[in-house]
Write a protein that holds these residues in place. Structure first.
Motif, PDB file in Angstrom:
ATOM      1  N   GLU A 186      26.695  35.205  38.882  1.00  0.00           N
ATOM      2  CA  GLU A 186      26.120  36.786  38.438  1.00  0.00           C
ATOM      3  C   GLU A 186      25.338  36.837  39.395  1.00  0.00           C
ATOM      4  O   GLU A 186      23.917  37.792  39.338  1.00  0.00           O
ATOM      5  N   LYS A 187      23.995  35.449  39.749  1.00  0.00           N
ATOM      6  CA  LYS A 187      23.464  35.752  41.058  1.00  0.00           C
ATOM      7  C   LYS A 187      23.824  36.304  41.929  1.00  0.00           C
ATOM      8  O   LYS A 187      23.104  36.806  42.624  1.00  0.00           O
ATOM      9  N   ARG A 188      25.213  35.989  42.622  1.00  0.00           N
ATOM     10  CA  ARG A 188      25.539  36.566  43.909  1.00  0.00           C
ATOM     11  C   ARG A 188      26.392  38.258  43.541  1.00  0.00           C
ATOM     12  O   ARG A 188      25.317  38.814  44.593  1.00  0.00           O
ATOM     13  N   MET A 189      26.222  39.120  41.958  1.00  0.00           N
ATOM     14  CA  MET A 189      25.487  40.091  42.039  1.00  0.00           C
ATOM     15  C   MET A 189      24.772  40.377  42.126  1.00  0.00           C
ATOM     16  O   MET A 189      24.601  41.657  42.943  1.00  0.00           O
ATOM     17  N   SER A 190      24.045  39.839  41.519  1.00  0.00           N
ATOM     18  CA  SER A 190      22.346  40.306  41.631  1.00  0.00           C
ATOM     19  C   SER A 190      22.177  40.566  43.368  1.00  0.00           C
ATOM     20  O   SER A 190      21.167  41.751  43.451  1.00  0.00           O
ATOM     21  N   GLU A 191      22.357  39.588  44.372  1.00  0.00           N
ATOM     22  CA  GLU A 191      22.029  39.945  45.217  1.00  0.00           C
ATOM     23  C   GLU A 191      22.469  40.941  46.351  1.00  0.00           C
ATOM     24  O   GLU A 191      22.439  41.431  47.137  1.00  0.00           O
ATOM     25  N   LEU A 192      24.319  40.931  45.799  1.00  0.00           N
ATOM     26  CA  LEU A 192      24.487  41.956  46.088  1.00  0.00           C
ATOM     27  C   LEU A 192      24.122  43.544  45.933  1.00  0.00           C
ATOM     28  O   LEU A 192      24.134  44.399  47.292  1.00  0.00           O
ATOM     29  N   VAL A 193      23.534  43.762  45.035  1.00  0.00           N
ATOM     30  CA  VAL A 193      22.740  44.905  44.090  1.00  0.00           C
ATOM     31  C   VAL A 193      21.236  44.859  45.316  1.00  0.00           C
ATOM     32  O   VAL A 193      21.026  46.343  45.680  1.00  0.00           O
ATOM     33  N   THR A 194      20.308  44.226  45.441  1.00  0.00           N
ATOM     34  CA  THR A 194      19.319  43.880  46.187  1.00  0.00           C
ATOM     35  C   THR A 194      19.896  44.421  47.410  1.00  0.00           C
ATOM     36  O   THR A 194      18.885  45.127  48.086  1.00  0.00           O
ATOM     37  N   ARG A 195      20.926  43.884  47.627  1.00  0.00           N
ATOM     38  CA  ARG A 195      21.366  44.548  49.626  1.00  0.00           C
ATOM     39  C   ARG A 195      21.855  45.443  50.071  1.00  0.00           C
ATOM     40  O   ARG A 195      21.475  46.528  51.138  1.00  0.00           O
ATOM     41  N   SER A 196      21.785  46.307  48.539  1.00  0.00           N
ATOM     42  CA  SER A 196      22.547  47.843  49.191  1.00  0.00           C
ATOM     43  C   SER A 196      21.473  48.525  48.813  1.00  0.00           C
ATOM     44  O   SER A 196      20.040  48.418  47.666  1.00  0.00           O
ATOM     45  N   SER A 197      20.995  49.137  49.770  1.00  0.00           N
ATOM     46  CA  SER A 197      20.210  50.219  49.452  1.00  0.00           C
ATOM     47  C   SER A 197      20.322  51.270  48.618  1.00  0.00           C
ATOM     48  O   SER A 197      19.068  51.823  47.812  1.00  0.00           O
ATOM     49  N   ILE A 198      21.699  52.019  48.176  1.00  0.00           N
ATOM     50  CA  ILE A 198      21.728  52.969  46.695  1.00  0.00           C
ATOM     51  C   ILE A 198      22.782  52.305  45.480  1.00  0.00           C
ATOM     52  O   ILE A 198      23.870  51.546  46.616  1.00  0.00           O
ATOM     53  N   LEU A 199      22.471  52.405  44.806  1.00  0.00           N
ATOM     54  CA  LEU A 199      23.661  51.575  43.957  1.00  0.00           C
ATOM     55  C   LEU A 199      24.571  52.908  42.282  1.00  0.00           C
ATOM     56  O   LEU A 199      23.167  53.456  42.026  1.00  0.00           O
ATOM     57  N   VAL A 200      25.123  52.954  42.394  1.00  0.00           N
ATOM     58  CA  VAL A 200      25.716  53.587  41.941  1.00  0.00           C
ATOM     59  C   VAL A 200      26.834  52.865  40.290  1.00  0.00           C
ATOM     60  O   VAL A 200      27.597  52.755  41.220  1.00  0.00           O
ATOM     61  N   ILE A 201      26.684  52.497  39.501  1.00  0.00           N
ATOM     62  CA  ILE A 201      27.685  52.195  38.334  1.00  0.00           C
ATOM     63  C   ILE A 201      27.782  52.008  37.725  1.00  0.00           C
ATOM     64  O   ILE A 201      26.681  53.025  36.547  1.00  0.00           O
ATOM     65  N   ALA A 202      29.201  51.734  36.864  1.00  0.00           N
ATOM     66  CA  ALA A 202      29.418  52.645  35.347  1.00  0.00           C
ATOM     67  C   ALA A 202      29.440  51.698  34.925  1.00  0.00           C
ATOM     68  O   ALA A 202      30.522  50.160  34.946  1.00  0.00           O
TER      69      ALA A 202
END
Length: 358
Positions: A186-202
């Motif tokens: 969960e922590k790693r996924m949060s860091e991945l999202v933070t590193r992205s400029s744009i997120l689209v999640i289904a």
């Protein structure tokens, strides 16, 4: 700067359809057009995403969420309209792109990393970090075909989340493994999202969308039917569905059924009003399901609303059939027969009378 611009985009799939089939809208999925021989998965979709945007896609199964992700990724070209993307896209639709069961764990870090768009130099620089996160020890140099499912999930997740995306397209089906691993994942996924400029999640999870996203769109049969913040959008959409269902609109009743079922499958308790309308639709499909009638009666009374005469009569009939000695039930049923209005079906009224005469 990263940007996604979608303008009046459609995604249609050619399919072989029997001539006897009529064009129609199924309970889930896109429109089936037998005249043209296509299924329309997305219809007239328009939106614009810029750096910092976090967009959540919600909707019932078959609403078009996964198709939307694949449209943005370039897997599906628009059959009408256009899409323009600035920025490097990383897709996490599953955690094992390019996985080779005969390769070792270390070899698969390279193979899967290349599939995710990393260069060999980038993979080499991240190799130790990926291996450490997966916690596979000496197994990293053994073929993955001998891995347990948990070991394989750890490796795949460690590889898939090692990218540095500009635009991250994420399907909620991304697995994280056992409970012990889940917190670090969960922590790693949060860091991945933070590193992205744009997120689209289904996702089906309204809580997840509310926590991760700045914007949200509701899809229904491939169309965007609502847009806004996750909490207000979901509430407003549910209220609209409930109002339509109360007015005996068949589409509204069906949507109430779909929404309530989706919540129940996620382990969430549907709001009583939504469950009530969903049960009304379900009972059209299974009118003899006594347990479902009993559930509907309970849902109605827990809202402090009076029980409609037809529902009460059906429940009384079922109770008396199971226990003919219940004089109190027989008395109440007799009163209902004499005082009830024309809304009670004649067949049910006759069934009640016959039961009292027995």
């Amino acid at each position: 700067m990263a940007r996604i611009h979608v303008e009046h985009a459609w995604v249609e799939f050619p399919v072989a359809i029997a001539r006897s089939h009529q064009s129609k809208q199924a309970a889930t999925g896109g429109m089936i057009d037998s005249a043209r021989g296509v299924v329309t998965a997305l219809q007239d979709v328009t939106f614009d995403l810029r750096e910092g945007d976090r967009l959540g896609l919600i909707g019932h199964n078959g609403a078009g969420k996964s198709t939307m992700l694949r449209l943005l990724a370039g897997c599906y070209p628009p059959t009408r309209g256009r899409i323009h993307v600035d920025g490097r896209i990383s897709t996490l639709f599953n955690t094992t792109p390019g996985l080779s069961l005969n390769g070792t764990g270390r070899e698969n870090v390279l193979i899967c990393g290349l599939h995710l768009g990393l260069t060999r130099a980038q993979i080499a620089a991240r190799m130790d970090e990926i291996i450490d996160f997966a916690e596979l020890g000496d197994y990293i140099d053994l073929p993955v075909r001998i891995y347990s499912s948990g070991m394989l999930t750890r490796l795949a997740f460690a590889i898939a989340t090692s990218v540095d995306p500009e635009i991250l397209l994420l399907d909620e089906g991304l697995a994280t493994g056992d409970a012990k691993f889940a917190h670090r994942a969960e922590k790693r996924m949060s860091e991945l999202v933070t590193r992205s400029s744009i997120l689209v999640i289904a996702s089906h999870s309204e809580a997840l969308i509310a926590n991760m996203c700045t914007r949200c769109v509701m899809l229904e049969h491939g169309r965007i039917v609502a847009e806004g913040s996750a909490d207000t959008l979901v509430e407003n959409y549910r209220n609209a569905v409930i109002e339509a269902a109360r007015a005996d609109d068949q589409h509204g009743l069906r949507q109430a059924y779909v929404l309530a079922n989706d919540m129940a499958k996620r382990g969430e308790l549907p709001p009583p009003e939504l469950e009530e309308q969903g049960l009304r639709y379900a009972l059209q499909l299974q009118p003899d399901d006594i347990a479902m009638w009993q559930r509907l009666g309970k849902v109605i009374t827990t809202q402090g609303k009076p029980l409609p005469a037809d529902i009460e009569m059906r429940l009384l009939i079922a109770t008396l059939q199971n226990d003919p000695s219940r004089a109190d039930i027989a008395g109440r049923l007799d009163v209902l027969i004499r005082e009830s209005d024309s809304n009670i079906p004649l067949k049910m009224r006759d069934e009640a009378k016959a039961l009292l005469r027995a």
